[in-house]
Design a protein around this motif. Sequence first.
Motif, mmCIF file in Angstrom:
data_model
loop_
_atom_site.group_PDB
_atom_site.id
_atom_site.type_symbol
_atom_site.label_atom_id
_atom_site.label_comp_id
_atom_site.label_asym_id
_atom_site.label_seq_id
_atom_site.Cartn_x
_atom_site.Cartn_y
_atom_site.Cartn_z
ATOM 1 N N TYR A 246 0.829 -1.207 0.000
ATOM 2 C CA TYR A 246 0.000 0.000 0.000
ATOM 3 C C TYR A 246 0.863 1.257 0.000
ATOM 4 O O TYR A 246 0.643 2.185 -0.799
ATOM 5 C CB TYR A 246 -0.930 -0.004 1.218
ATOM 6 C CG TYR A 246 -1.673 1.297 1.409
ATOM 7 C CD1 TYR A 246 -2.802 1.595 0.654
ATOM 8 C CD2 TYR A 246 -1.238 2.234 2.343
ATOM 9 C CE1 TYR A 246 -3.481 2.795 0.829
ATOM 10 C CE2 TYR A 246 -1.906 3.434 2.525
ATOM 11 C CZ TYR A 246 -3.031 3.709 1.765
ATOM 12 O OH TYR A 246 -3.688 4.899 1.940
ATOM 13 N N TRP A 247 1.877 1.305 0.883
ATOM 14 C CA TRP A 247 2.671 2.519 0.983
ATOM 15 C C TRP A 247 3.624 2.667 -0.202
ATOM 16 O O TRP A 247 3.932 3.797 -0.610
ATOM 17 C CB TRP A 247 3.439 2.539 2.309
ATOM 18 C CG TRP A 247 2.556 2.812 3.471
ATOM 19 C CD1 TRP A 247 2.243 1.965 4.497
ATOM 20 C CD2 TRP A 247 1.837 4.029 3.724
ATOM 21 N NE1 TRP A 247 1.382 2.565 5.374
ATOM 22 C CE2 TRP A 247 1.105 3.838 4.934
ATOM 23 C CE3 TRP A 247 1.717 5.255 3.068
ATOM 24 C CZ2 TRP A 247 0.292 4.821 5.473
ATOM 25 C CZ3 TRP A 247 0.904 6.248 3.609
ATOM 26 C CH2 TRP A 247 0.205 6.012 4.801
ATOM 27 N N ARG A 248 4.086 1.561 -0.778
ATOM 28 C CA ARG A 248 4.884 1.676 -2.001
ATOM 29 C C ARG A 248 4.052 2.248 -3.140
ATOM 30 O O ARG A 248 4.538 3.056 -3.945
ATOM 31 C CB ARG A 248 5.440 0.307 -2.416
ATOM 32 C CG ARG A 248 6.662 -0.132 -1.683
ATOM 33 C CD ARG A 248 7.510 -1.100 -2.493
ATOM 34 N NE ARG A 248 6.749 -2.129 -3.181
ATOM 35 C CZ ARG A 248 6.395 -3.284 -2.643
ATOM 36 N NH1 ARG A 248 6.718 -3.540 -1.376
ATOM 37 N NH2 ARG A 248 5.732 -4.191 -3.336
ATOM 38 N N LYS A 249 2.789 1.846 -3.205
ATOM 39 C CA LYS A 249 1.902 2.381 -4.231
ATOM 40 C C LYS A 249 1.691 3.873 -4.032
ATOM 41 O O LYS A 249 1.611 4.638 -5.010
ATOM 42 C CB LYS A 249 0.567 1.642 -4.183
ATOM 43 C CG LYS A 249 -0.402 2.020 -5.289
ATOM 44 C CD LYS A 249 -1.680 1.207 -5.202
ATOM 45 C CE LYS A 249 -2.662 1.621 -6.291
ATOM 46 N NZ LYS A 249 -3.940 0.848 -6.192
ATOM 47 N N GLN A 255 0.970 13.240 -7.016
ATOM 48 C CA GLN A 255 1.651 14.155 -6.098
ATOM 49 C C GLN A 255 1.009 14.146 -4.718
ATOM 50 O O GLN A 255 1.698 14.173 -3.695
ATOM 51 C CB GLN A 255 1.643 15.571 -6.672
ATOM 52 C CG GLN A 255 2.397 16.581 -5.815
ATOM 53 C CD GLN A 255 2.437 17.955 -6.447
ATOM 54 O OE1 GLN A 255 1.895 18.153 -7.536
ATOM 55 N NE2 GLN A 255 3.069 18.903 -5.779
ATOM 56 N N GLY A 256 -0.316 14.076 -4.659
ATOM 57 C CA GLY A 256 -0.983 14.008 -3.365
ATOM 58 C C GLY A 256 -0.667 12.723 -2.617
ATOM 59 O O GLY A 256 -0.505 12.734 -1.392
ATOM 60 N N GLU A 257 -0.572 11.609 -3.345
ATOM 61 C CA GLU A 257 -0.238 10.337 -2.685
ATOM 62 C C GLU A 257 1.201 10.334 -2.189
ATOM 63 O O GLU A 257 1.496 9.785 -1.116
ATOM 64 C CB GLU A 257 -0.465 9.184 -3.665
ATOM 65 C CG GLU A 257 -1.930 8.942 -3.984
ATOM 66 C CD GLU A 257 -2.111 7.914 -5.077
ATOM 67 O OE1 GLU A 257 -3.176 7.274 -5.120
ATOM 68 O OE2 GLU A 257 -1.189 7.761 -5.910
ATOM 69 N N VAL A 258 2.099 10.960 -2.944
ATOM 70 C CA VAL A 258 3.490 11.062 -2.495
ATOM 71 C C VAL A 258 3.582 11.904 -1.231
ATOM 72 O O VAL A 258 4.335 11.583 -0.296
ATOM 73 C CB VAL A 258 4.371 11.638 -3.619
ATOM 74 C CG1 VAL A 258 5.778 11.917 -3.105
ATOM 75 C CG2 VAL A 258 4.414 10.689 -4.803
ATOM 76 N N ILE A 287 13.081 8.904 -2.367
ATOM 77 C CA ILE A 287 11.969 8.089 -1.873
ATOM 78 C C ILE A 287 11.272 7.393 -3.044
ATOM 79 O O ILE A 287 10.953 6.199 -2.965
ATOM 80 C CB ILE A 287 10.992 8.969 -1.075
ATOM 81 C CG1 ILE A 287 11.567 9.263 0.318
ATOM 82 C CG2 ILE A 287 9.637 8.275 -0.940
ATOM 83 C CD1 ILE A 287 10.712 10.194 1.150
ATOM 84 N N VAL A 288 11.060 8.107 -4.138
ATOM 85 C CA VAL A 288 10.428 7.501 -5.313
ATOM 86 C C VAL A 288 11.333 6.454 -5.932
ATOM 87 O O VAL A 288 10.903 5.355 -6.302
ATOM 88 C CB VAL A 288 10.055 8.587 -6.338
ATOM 89 C CG1 VAL A 288 9.444 7.957 -7.590
ATOM 90 C CG2 VAL A 288 9.092 9.593 -5.723
#
Length: 334
Positions: A246-249, A255-258, A287-288
Amino acid sequence: MIGVTAPAGRARPLPLTSPPFPNETVRSYAARLALLNGIPPKHVLRRFYSAERPLDRRDLLAVRSGQTPKSLRKALPELTTATAWHHPGYPLINRTWACDFCAAAHTGKTSWRIEIWGLRDLNQLCVKHRRWTGSGTAYDSYFERSVEIPSTGQCSVAQAPEIVEAQHRLHRLCRHSRYRRILPAYEECSKFWRDLTRHGYAADRTERRLRLIHPDETSRHRPYPYAEAADFPDVVQVAALFASFYWRKQALGSQGEVQRFRREFDRRLPAERKLRTTAIPWLQEEIVRLAQRVDEAVRHHEASLDGLVTAHPHDQFPPLLIRRILKRSPAHAR
């Protein structure tokens, strides 16, 4: 079986024997038996012949050591199956040194070391003795001499209970999640955390742990195992975050999810010092990139497992032995 020419005759038990250590490697056990009896290690598994048939390695080692084949099969993972289970295409398993205190209690000698099978980057701490063992091993060329050389890379972490708790958490992650997803994430996150600590992200937290486990030296003179142990709780936190699908996705999303991922990252691992101007965009981009590297590593290990499914019979499947290594690991002690 080690192909050493020897005279025909029945194999005889050695005068002095010792039981094997849980998850011990065959070469370590043979070297210990050789040291006890003052003979070259190659003579322990020398090819002997009975009247009817040649003995295989497990039966021969049972005769030489005085142990039953069942007890050897239980303690030595290499003897679990008739074929070579340590497949070169499955890199999650490696050799490492057991805890010095566990080895001394088992052998009665404080200067002897025992080599065991473990999961890479997992068996780094003996929970029973609260001792950091690291993940180093000996070179094959002079392994026999390494067994009787005192260890220099282990240290006590009894004064830092959060390091011991991090080892418990890493084991829980491997049991509840899939270890082939946790361990690749741990390897990638450990490299990422070393780069991040160079920017002083958690310098105070690391220095506090270093003062607990090695208070007599200044930071510049502390050996690498101490710094590795001090960073261990934070590395486990990062690995648990990036091992989550979930957190990798989120890290690879919009941008909001990052930004949502970054808030969760800061909540679990708060920065103790403000990053320099150049380090802020580097962290955002790294991080990405880290999430992408973890995804690729997980897919690679999943593919390697798919190949091993067809290469091994059901009862010789390596993950079954890995679960056994997890269960019998010194790091798993309560």
